[in-house]
Design an enzyme around this catalytic site. Sequence first.
Site, short mmCIF file in Angstrom:
data_model
loop_
_atom_site.label_atom_id
_atom_site.label_comp_id
_atom_site.label_asym_id
_atom_site.label_seq_id
_atom_site.Cartn_x
_atom_site.Cartn_y
_atom_site.Cartn_z
N ASP A 166 3.22 -1.07 -1.30
CA ASP A 166 2.27 -2.12 -0.96
C ASP A 166 2.76 -3.47 -1.49
O ASP A 166 3.80 -3.54 -2.17
CB ASP A 166 0.87 -1.76 -1.46
CG ASP A 166 0.72 -1.79 -2.96
OD1 ASP A 166 1.74 -1.77 -3.67
OD2 ASP A 166 -0.43 -1.84 -3.45
N ASP A 194 2.76 -1.46 -6.63
CA ASP A 194 2.30 -0.42 -7.55
C ASP A 194 2.00 0.88 -6.79
O ASP A 194 2.22 1.96 -7.29
CB ASP A 194 1.09 -0.88 -8.39
CG ASP A 194 -0.09 -1.36 -7.57
OD1 ASP A 194 0.00 -1.38 -6.32
OD2 ASP A 194 -1.11 -1.73 -8.18
N SER A 211 -3.17 -6.76 -4.31
CA SER A 211 -2.67 -5.44 -3.92
C SER A 211 -2.50 -5.35 -2.41
O SER A 211 -1.76 -6.12 -1.83
CB SER A 211 -3.61 -4.36 -4.46
OG SER A 211 -3.07 -3.09 -4.26
N ASP A 264 2.17 -5.58 -3.93
CA ASP A 264 2.53 -5.81 -5.34
C ASP A 264 3.30 -4.64 -5.94
O ASP A 264 3.55 -4.61 -7.13
CB ASP A 264 1.30 -6.14 -6.17
CG ASP A 264 0.35 -4.97 -6.34
OD1 ASP A 264 0.22 -4.18 -5.39
OD2 ASP A 264 -0.28 -4.85 -7.40
#
Length: 570
Positions: free
Chosen positions: A296, A300, A146, A298
């Site tokens: 961010d 999500d 993340s 990734d």
Amino acid sequence: MSSSLENAKLWLSDSYDVETRNAVQDLIDNNPTELDDSFYKNLEFGTGGMRGIMGVGTNRLNKYTLGAATQGLANYINKTYPSKEKSVAIAFDVRHNSDVFAKLVADVLTANGIKVYLFESFRPTPELSFAVRYLSCDAGIVLTASHNPPMYNGYKVYWNDGAQIVPPQDGEIINEVNNTKVDDIKFQGNDELITIIGKEVDEAFIDASVKNGSFTSEGKNDIKIVFTSIHGTSVAITPKAFEKAGFTQVHQVPEQAIPSGDFPTVKSPNPEEPEALTMAVDLANKIDADVVIGTDPDADRVGVATRNNEGEIVLLNGNQMNTVLAYYLLEKWQEAGKLLGKEFIGSTIVTSDIFYDIAAKFGVDCKVGLTGFKWIADMIRRFEGKETFVGGGEESFGFMVGDFIRDKDSVTTALLVSEIAAVQKAKGSSLYNKLVEIFVEIGKAYQEDLINIVKPGKEGAELIAQMMVDFRTNAPKELAGSKVIRVKDFQSSIDKDLVTGEEITIDVPKSNVLIFYTEDGSKVACRPSGTEPKIKYYFSVNAPIQNVGEYKEIQKQLLDKVDQLKNDFS
């Protein structure tokens, strides 16, 4: 140190490759502090799966910890579905080693006879959630840490509904992992069982995002958007989704459109941090944009900034962003005659209580779970066929529109935020004013903030644990001058009214979280992070509001109150 040293010596056997053995021996000889932190415990599944610093050791992410996790998962899948062809979808982000780790994980699965759908290159985490159901897979895995610093990586497991695993299933998988010895791991994969995926899944995901995140074409040609992927995966998908949805003025931050696991232009690639959006805000001011959107690594989480009534660009916090999103979704469902009394929105225990107010206004339920989006996905799973999920989110800049995926989703959220901004601009208003208008509609203005206190390493973990013990044994009697009247302890599952002495059992899984409520309506939650070496304090305050013109002064008062609460905890 003795247990760490003993654990490290086990990694000097011939079961480990030469490079690993040499690295471990170097720690033993030259770096006792790093040795202790690398071997004092095993990486565990937290709110975001298994996440840690890359390197050798049981408390690090590497070939062997990933191998054991995947072998344990493979054992569990094969036991759960003994007589069917099994498949797993795998995605990965832009981080160092993510692509290598993804292939390693694929090899372990195929070595166990499980078919793998492996993305051709980095993709957003929400697309992995989508792909699991689109491809009818039994599970999914994404290699990502993340928004953590560059030295981190991670591993998240999804089940066949596209949602992350929750108890008791996670415990059953962890049991398989813990019973896996290094010599049990099958590293020699079978490439014939790997199917490379990409464009077809991309197009299906984008189509679904546009379908779920679009209600009108009003104003889409006039709204000016600055978008940044902050060197992450969303650059592969989100610009295409904007185009498909009909937005014609989307400007990317060129320096941050370059994927990089070093995240070179920011201190932290986390859109929760205002600094991460500095370059996007600068570009927005240069071209006079209406809204700024950043994701961010990734993809999500999503951060949103918009112009206030003085024309300044301000970052909305996660609660404010989700307030606007949830309210707009319910407005659109109401206009379409789709609110029939069996709908719900989802939230978490550390998120603002405004979501109860919003749900009550539209006659829907507000379900609240533990921190982490897997719990909102779990709500959908448990109430499937009985109640319909509209949308939901958590304060940490995550939101999910509908249930075509089962994880927080910056792609669809970015489309919906932009549509709201476009509609508001067409009315001569703004996204910022929409938030204030919602406060007026429900009669209360809310303000939130967050403190992260970082305590790294073994000593830090012990200190954080002791801090939570101290809060339980010596709880505050007063916060910001207001008496504490209620305490929720999610570890003991007790919700206690300190005025009457009444105790209610909390009907969610146990978790190391404390929430204090004060006489004036303030709320403070204390929680150790499940994925990082930190303890978090969440603050939420509110005050009555009757008209839009009052908001500026009321917000100032609320911010002052938040500062008082922060001082009590700092």
